[in-house]
Design an enzyme around this catalytic site. Structure first.
Site, PDB file in Angstrom:
ATOM      1  N   ASP A   1       0.949  -1.399  -0.096  1.00  0.00           N
ATOM      2  CA  ASP A   1      -0.121  -0.084  -0.140  1.00  0.00           C
ATOM      3  C   ASP A   1       0.927   1.276   0.116  1.00  0.00           C
ATOM      4  OD1 ASP A   1      -2.186  -1.689   0.368  1.00  0.00           O
ATOM      5  OD2 ASP A   1      -1.812  -1.662   2.467  1.00  0.00           O
TER       6      ASP A   1
ATOM      7  N   GLY B   1      -3.878  -4.102  -4.557  1.00  0.00           N
ATOM      8  CA  GLY B   1      -5.086  -2.797  -4.698  1.00  0.00           C
ATOM      9  C   GLY B   1      -4.261  -1.940  -5.369  1.00  0.00           C
ATOM     10  N   HIS B   2      -4.105  -1.629  -6.668  1.00  0.00           N
ATOM     11  CA  HIS B   2      -3.339  -0.634  -6.957  1.00  0.00           C
ATOM     12  C   HIS B   2      -4.356   0.688  -7.562  1.00  0.00           C
ATOM     13  CE1 HIS B   2       0.705  -3.249  -7.478  1.00  0.00           C
ATOM     14  NE2 HIS B   2      -0.034  -3.120  -6.280  1.00  0.00           N
TER      15      HIS B   2
ATOM     16  N   GLN C   1       1.988  -5.843  -3.131  1.00  0.00           N
ATOM     17  CA  GLN C   1       2.491  -5.980  -1.609  1.00  0.00           C
ATOM     18  C   GLN C   1       3.837  -5.160  -1.526  1.00  0.00           C
ATOM     19  OE1 GLN C   1       1.594  -9.357  -3.273  1.00  0.00           O
ATOM     20  NE2 GLN C   1      -0.469  -8.463  -2.849  1.00  0.00           N
TER      21      GLN C   1
ATOM     22  N   LYS D   1       2.148   2.551  -4.878  1.00  0.00           N
ATOM     23  CA  LYS D   1       2.969   1.925  -6.158  1.00  0.00           C
ATOM     24  C   LYS D   1       2.294   2.018  -7.562  1.00  0.00           C
ATOM     25  CE  LYS D   1       3.411  -2.223  -4.512  1.00  0.00           C
ATOM     26  NZ  LYS D   1       2.789  -2.014  -3.176  1.00  0.00           N
TER      27      LYS D   1
HETATM   28  P1  IMP Z   1      -2.825 -12.865   1.705  1.00  0.00           P
HETATM   29  O1  IMP Z   1      -1.684 -12.090   0.627  1.00  0.00           O
HETATM   30  O2  IMP Z   1      -4.219 -12.327   1.185  1.00  0.00           O
HETATM   31  O3  IMP Z   1      -2.557 -14.053   1.969  1.00  0.00           O
HETATM   32  O4  IMP Z   1      -2.685 -11.698   2.970  1.00  0.00           O
HETATM   33  C1  IMP Z   1      -1.349 -11.868   3.757  1.00  0.00           C
HETATM   34  C2  IMP Z   1      -0.952 -10.870   4.068  1.00  0.00           C
HETATM   35  O5  IMP Z   1      -0.687  -9.946   3.435  1.00  0.00           O
HETATM   36  C3  IMP Z   1      -2.192  -9.972   5.155  1.00  0.00           C
HETATM   37  O6  IMP Z   1      -1.530  -9.083   6.032  1.00  0.00           O
HETATM   38  C4  IMP Z   1      -2.629  -9.075   4.137  1.00  0.00           C
HETATM   39  O7  IMP Z   1      -3.132  -7.829   4.518  1.00  0.00           O
HETATM   40  C5  IMP Z   1      -1.424  -8.606   3.516  1.00  0.00           C
HETATM   41  N1  IMP Z   1      -1.460  -8.079   2.063  1.00  0.00           N
HETATM   42  C6  IMP Z   1      -1.902  -8.820   0.998  1.00  0.00           C
HETATM   43  N2  IMP Z   1      -1.856  -8.000  -0.072  1.00  0.00           N
HETATM   44  C7  IMP Z   1      -1.527  -6.807   0.347  1.00  0.00           C
HETATM   45  C8  IMP Z   1      -1.423  -5.354  -0.458  1.00  0.00           C
HETATM   46  O8  IMP Z   1      -1.836  -5.549  -1.710  1.00  0.00           O
HETATM   47  N3  IMP Z   1      -1.453  -4.575   0.557  1.00  0.00           N
HETATM   48  C9  IMP Z   1      -1.107  -4.587   1.652  1.00  0.00           C
HETATM   49  N4  IMP Z   1      -1.218  -5.641   2.450  1.00  0.00           N
HETATM   50  C10 IMP Z   1      -1.480  -6.873   1.645  1.00  0.00           C
END
Ligand code: IMP
Length: 434
Positions: A20, A47-48, A228, A23
């Site tokens: 977040d 989520g871009h 991420q 990017k």
């Molecule tokens: P997952 O990727 O859905 O398995 O989530 C694992 C961890 O990564 C959790 O803490 C999510 O909140 C975090 N996470 C996954 N995608 C994002 C992102 O795009 N931005 C911020 N945190 C993310």
């Protein structure tokens, strides 16, 4: 010979915090000057957010370059692909973006049973949950590692696809029913639905590695769009509170098939403060009014799940370590304007750990929760930085703050973002030259 290396014109853009970092805006800013944008890991958990012609768009799966006409968009083999989301996003952008989109046949498919498992597991874990996005990312990558994943290229052999899907889903259903006490899903209904999307997908399927290497040989420029952040990396992040893919620079090669020489620069995107969604240690977290102010001013709600993001001070020790292990060469600092008006700012310069001062992350990340931040303070600025486009126009104290972050992290900030729109940006050095 198509692989003859030319000078590297590839930029890897990764998050150097917990995701977040903004990017999407930076990719959008650079994409117009590139021949291709490639995603190499993650899935629709990302989520871009991009402001396009005054419209806010959130892309979860498509490379952010899809909003720039003429830019080729590639989805590499490292991306976990959820087909319904792919088509939903393609429909939402309209304008023939699918003609510029190419997808690796090696992408592991996310199935509805992966999503059901992800959610059932989080419910079952109670207080021990990871706080995932619930998009099936973890279970899909688990299947890839266990060599039972269905991959995009398999959709074109329907009989074998159905058989392999039944076999994978018999295990998913066993876990759903017997272990989590959840409802099983019908494999044949899912096979019908997925095979029904195959023909629409077929023209987009291509060898992404070959495309990238050809672009390199022709002197084309490529932007590798990370999702991420490095602190969520499966190996180097705050394990087990991480995502399931390689979010560092190495992931850009493994997840796309590009050549190492193709990469000329690695940019780490960081917010001027820190946020984190989901569970897991966060030393500089602010559970007070200042944290609330950052959340309010920065509109800190997850672009994928809408969850409120946890907010805190900039953690130079975490960014320094993340930047090291991700080979980051320069920084892009976003959301500077969110700090406008704060009287005093704090920067975490290191931690107190087991009775001593450390400047890096602890050797074992499962001890990260025991790290106490050590802060230094600097004066805030009262002027607005919102929309500034020139370094000289930033308040003196804002410049001093950025210089201090650069010093502590050991990297220059080539781009500073002062608002969500493309033009609200200070470019001190354009990564693609003038
Ligand atoms: P997952 O990727 O859905 O398995 O989530 C694992 C961890 O990564 C959790 O803490 C999510 O909140 C975090 N996470 C996954 N995608 C994002 C992102 O795009 N931005 C911020 N945190 C993310």
């Amino acid at each position: 010979m198509i692989d003859a290396p030319t000078s590297a014109r590839g930029i890897v853009l990764i998050g150097a915090q917990w995701g977040d970092e903004g990017k999407g805006k930076v990719v959008d800013l650079l994409a117009g000057r590139c021949d291709a944008v490639v995603r190499f890991q993650g899935g629709h958990n990302a989520g871009h957010t991009v402001i396009d012609d005054g419209r806010t768009r959130v892309l979860h799966l498509l490379p952010s370059g899809i909003l720039c006409a003429g830019v080729e968009c590639l989805i590499g083999n490292g991306v976990a692909l959820y087909l319904p989301q792919l088509f939903k996003e393609l429909e939402s952008i309209s304008g023939g973006g699918e003609k510029r989109l190419f997808i690796s046949p090696g992408c592991p498919l996310i199935l509805p049973s992966h999503i059901a498992l992800d959610q059932a597991r989080e419910r079952h874990a109670g207080r021990g949950r990871i706080g995932t996005t619930g998009r099936g990312i973890g279970p899909a990558y688990e299947d890839r590692a266990a060599r039972r994943a269905l991959r995009a290229g398999e959709l074109f052999a329907p009989r074998e696809f159905r058989q392999r899907l039944r076999s994978a889903m018999s295990l998913h259903n066993f876990m759903l029913e017997k272990y989590y006490g959840a409802e099983p899903l019908d494999p044949d209904r899912i096979a019908d639905q997925w095979l029904g999307m195959a023909e629409e997908l077929r023209p987009m399927i291509d060898d992404i590695g070959i495309r990238l290497r050809r672009l390199h040989a022709e002197g084309g420029s490529v932007l590798f769009e990370g999702a991420q952040g490095a602190m969520l990396d499966i190996d180097h992040g705050t394990y087990p509170y991480v995502t399931s893919s390689s979010t560092v620079t190495a992931g850009a090669l493994a997840g796309s098939g590009a050549r190492l020489e193709q990469i000329g620069e690695v940019i780490g995107v960081v917010k001027a403060y820190t946020t984190r969604v989901g569970e897991g240690p966060f030393p500089t977290e602010l559970n007070d009014e200042t944290g609330e102010q950052l959340a309010r001013e920065g509109a800190e709600f997850g672009a994928t799940t809408g969850r409120p993001r946890r907010c805190g001070w900039f953690d130079a020790a975490a960014v320094r370590s993340a930047a090291q292990c991700a080979s980051v060469g320069s920084l892009c600092i976003t959301k500077l304007d969110v700090l406008d008006g704060l009287e005093t700012l704090r920067i975490c310069i290191g931690y107190r750990f087991e009775g001593r001062n450390i400047d890096t992350l602890p050797p074992f990340m499962d001890r990260y929760a025991d790290c106490e931040p050590r802060y230094e303070e600097c004066e805030g600025w009262q002027e607005s930085t919102c929309g500034a486009t020139r370094w000289e126009d930033l308040p003196v104290r804002a410049r001093a703050y950025i210089r201090r972050l650069e010093e502590l992290v050991g990297l220059e900030a080539c781009i500073i973002s002062t608002g969500p729109a493309r033009e609200q940006t200070v470019i001190r050095r354009h990564p693609l030259g003038h």
